[in-house]
Design an enzyme around this catalytic site. Structure first.
Site, PDB file in Angstrom:
ATOM      1  N   PRO A   2       6.825  15.041  -2.580  1.00 34.60           N
ATOM      2  CA  PRO A   2       6.041  14.852  -2.015  1.00 34.60           C
ATOM      3  C   PRO A   2       6.035  13.482  -1.766  1.00 34.60           C
ATOM      4  O   PRO A   2       5.325  12.189  -2.485  1.00 34.60           O
ATOM      5  CB  PRO A   2       4.829  14.888  -3.248  1.00 34.60           C
ATOM      6  CG  PRO A   2       5.545  14.887  -4.465  1.00 34.60           C
ATOM      7  CD  PRO A   2       6.628  15.653  -4.358  1.00 34.60           C
ATOM      8  N   GLU A   3       6.544  12.746   0.052  1.00 36.27           N
ATOM      9  CA  GLU A   3       6.189  11.356  -0.685  1.00 36.27           C
ATOM     10  C   GLU A   3       5.262  11.269   1.275  1.00 36.27           C
ATOM     11  O   GLU A   3       5.324  12.772   1.563  1.00 36.27           O
ATOM     12  CB  GLU A   3       6.801  10.632  -0.092  1.00 36.27           C
ATOM     13  CG  GLU A   3       7.978  10.224  -1.434  1.00 36.27           C
ATOM     14  CD  GLU A   3       9.162   9.284  -1.151  1.00 36.27           C
ATOM     15  OE1 GLU A   3       8.834   8.596  -0.959  1.00 36.27           O
ATOM     16  OE2 GLU A   3       9.964   9.748  -2.062  1.00 36.27           O
ATOM     17  N   LYS A  62      -0.356  10.045   0.269  1.00 34.10           N
ATOM     18  CA  LYS A  62       0.191  11.475  -0.369  1.00 34.10           C
ATOM     19  C   LYS A  62      -0.901  12.537  -0.404  1.00 34.10           C
ATOM     20  O   LYS A  62      -0.270  13.255  -1.468  1.00 34.10           O
ATOM     21  CB  LYS A  62       1.238  11.295  -1.912  1.00 34.10           C
ATOM     22  CG  LYS A  62       2.181   9.892  -1.424  1.00 34.10           C
ATOM     23  CD  LYS A  62       3.195   9.907  -2.471  1.00 34.10           C
ATOM     24  CE  LYS A  62       3.516   8.349  -2.110  1.00 34.10           C
ATOM     25  NZ  LYS A  62       4.035   7.664  -3.839  1.00 34.10           N
ATOM     26  N   HIS A  96       4.805  29.372 -12.332  1.00 32.16           N
ATOM     27  CA  HIS A  96       4.230  28.190 -11.835  1.00 32.16           C
ATOM     28  C   HIS A  96       2.555  28.247 -11.319  1.00 32.16           C
ATOM     29  O   HIS A  96       2.163  26.690 -10.846  1.00 32.16           O
ATOM     30  CB  HIS A  96       4.572  26.724 -12.121  1.00 32.16           C
ATOM     31  CG  HIS A  96       5.936  26.937 -12.826  1.00 32.16           C
ATOM     32  ND1 HIS A  96       6.176  26.270 -13.833  1.00 32.16           N
ATOM     33  CD2 HIS A  96       7.916  26.775 -12.120  1.00 32.16           C
ATOM     34  CE1 HIS A  96       7.301  26.576 -14.309  1.00 32.16           C
ATOM     35  NE2 HIS A  96       8.329  26.719 -13.080  1.00 32.16           N
ATOM     36  N   ARG A 116       5.344  20.724 -12.704  1.00 29.70           N
ATOM     37  CA  ARG A 116       5.325  20.183 -13.839  1.00 29.70           C
ATOM     38  C   ARG A 116       4.027  19.543 -14.042  1.00 29.70           C
ATOM     39  O   ARG A 116       3.191  18.685 -15.195  1.00 29.70           O
ATOM     40  CB  ARG A 116       5.934  18.367 -13.318  1.00 29.70           C
ATOM     41  CG  ARG A 116       7.252  18.735 -13.355  1.00 29.70           C
ATOM     42  CD  ARG A 116       8.828  17.716 -12.851  1.00 29.70           C
ATOM     43  NE  ARG A 116       7.853  16.136 -13.751  1.00 29.70           N
ATOM     44  CZ  ARG A 116       8.875  14.925 -13.434  1.00 29.70           C
ATOM     45  NH1 ARG A 116       8.885  15.667 -12.528  1.00 29.70           N
ATOM     46  NH2 ARG A 116       9.093  14.253 -14.446  1.00 29.70           N
ATOM     47  N   ARG A 174       2.525 -11.418  -2.033  1.00 29.81           N
ATOM     48  CA  ARG A 174       3.143 -10.581  -3.378  1.00 29.81           C
ATOM     49  C   ARG A 174       4.173 -11.333  -3.996  1.00 29.81           C
ATOM     50  O   ARG A 174       4.975 -11.463  -3.305  1.00 29.81           O
ATOM     51  CB  ARG A 174       2.598  -9.112  -3.020  1.00 29.81           C
ATOM     52  CG  ARG A 174       2.095  -8.290  -2.986  1.00 29.81           C
ATOM     53  CD  ARG A 174       0.865  -8.309  -4.008  1.00 29.81           C
ATOM     54  NE  ARG A 174      -0.016  -7.481  -3.769  1.00 29.81           N
ATOM     55  CZ  ARG A 174      -1.523  -6.139  -4.245  1.00 29.81           C
ATOM     56  NH1 ARG A 174      -1.178  -6.321  -6.068  1.00 29.81           N
ATOM     57  NH2 ARG A 174      -1.953  -6.276  -4.030  1.00 29.81           N
ATOM     58  N   ARG A 284      12.239   4.025 -12.723  1.00 30.66           N
ATOM     59  CA  ARG A 284      13.667   5.482 -12.239  1.00 30.66           C
ATOM     60  C   ARG A 284      13.896   4.546 -12.178  1.00 30.66           C
ATOM     61  O   ARG A 284      14.597   3.891 -12.384  1.00 30.66           O
ATOM     62  CB  ARG A 284      12.460   5.792 -11.407  1.00 30.66           C
ATOM     63  CG  ARG A 284      11.859   4.595 -11.104  1.00 30.66           C
ATOM     64  CD  ARG A 284      10.802   5.397  -9.279  1.00 30.66           C
ATOM     65  NE  ARG A 284       9.773   6.366 -10.182  1.00 30.66           N
ATOM     66  CZ  ARG A 284       8.878   6.984 -10.164  1.00 30.66           C
ATOM     67  NH1 ARG A 284       8.388   6.872  -8.782  1.00 30.66           N
ATOM     68  NH2 ARG A 284       7.342   7.715 -10.695  1.00 30.66           N
TER      69      ARG A 284
END
Length: 296
Positions: A2-3, A62, A96, A116, A174, A284
DNA sequence: TCGAGTGTTATCCC
DNA sequence: GGGGATAACACTCG
């Protein structure tokens, strides 16, 4: 899966099927499948969407949500490994399988599968969209009001409350690294680890460059690169629900799009031939070309 | 056996 | 209060 492009693929595959279907029952098969539910309980046989007719299938970033002929929405978030399937036959049930939705009209069920269990379903009230999108009838589920408009919404001019130029300025305000800013769903939504790496590679920006050190031009280049890559991925993502059903898990079919940086550490950069590097970043990985993407 | 994996958020700290 | 960093969630695969 999922993106943004993968979630949009799921949304677009559900969109022709679900409208006009009436919910007969929702069966929750795993305790985490609804854990972040802030609205009425999905587990209750009397929850307000039982008997409800689906109107539309929507997406921001998402998050997917279904609207009904009543003021509640069903959020579907895929997390890291979620899949939504409309299996033709119940024979090959996934181990699952976390939730299933039965309809009164139509033989197919909707299955939510998630190895997951970072994904979930949630029943939510609809509230006014703080970003005033031209879509969704101006309403979004309560628990995702903090999720910023996604890149495609902004670049297509669908949100009144945030222009392309404003997003550019917001990013440059930012102080943290640009990749962190891209992954912050409250700045712009839909970008995850894979597309962040691809966009930064394409725009030749080092992921650890401080966002406020970037020029307006550089950020424009980055946003346009991300939009191009995502649009290409959405086009390539046209796999059918039936085909997905044959696949073993949510990771299959995810890398159909040609990637230049993500997961290619040790391979030559397709622009300059320098070997792609992998850095540890935010628990990550980041993948980058050390020659094309100089730290700024 | 261990590490790494596409996401989000609660909870620290500054 | 806000922004930022970190850990935690859970399971599979190489």
């Amino acid at each position: 899966m999922p993106e943004l492009p993968e979630v949009e693929t799921v949304r677009s595959e559900l969109a022709p099927w679900l409208p006009k279907k009436k919910v007969a029952a929702i069966r929750i098969l795993h305790p985490r499948a609804t854990r972040r539910n802030t609205g009425p309980s999905l587990r209750s046989a009397k929850n307000p969407i039982i008997g409800g007719e689906i109107n539309s299938v929507n997406r921001r970033g998402k998050f997917i949500w279904l609207t009904f002929d009543r003021p509640y929405a069903l959020i579907i978030h895929l997390g890291m490994s979620g899949q939504v399937l409309l299996p033709k036959s119940p024979a090959a049930l996934s181990p699952h399988l976390r939730a299933r939705i039965e309809f009164t009209n139509g033989k197919r069920e909707l299955h939510f599968i998630d190895q997951r269990t970072f994904g979930y379903l949630a029943l939510e009230e609809l509230v006014e969209d703080p970003f005033a999108s031209a879509e969704f009838d101006g309403q979004i589920p309560r628990s995702i009001t903090h999720i910023a408009p996604d890149l495609l919404e902004v670049l297509n001019g669908k949100v009144l409350a945030r222009s392309h130029k404003e997003l550019n300025a917001m990013i440059r305000s930012r102080k943290s690294e640009i990749k962190r800013v891209l992954l912050n769903q409250e700045v712009v939504s839909g970008v995850g680890n894979i597309y962040a790496d691809e966009g930064l590679w394409s725009a030749k920006i080092h992921p650890e460059t401080r966002a406020h050190h970037l020029t307006e031009r550089e950020v424009d280049r980055l946003l346009n690169a991300l939009a191009t890559i995502m649009a290409r991925a959405i086009e390539a993502g046209g796999t059918s629900i039936d085909e997905q059903y044959k696949r073993v898990n949510g990771e299959s079919g995810y890398f159909d799009v040609e990637l230049d940086a993500y997961g290619r550490d040790g391979e030559p950069c397709s622009r300059c031939g320098t070997l792609i590097q992998r850095l540890r970043f935010m628990n990550r990985s980041s993948h980058l070309c050390p020659k094309c993407q100089k730290k700024g």
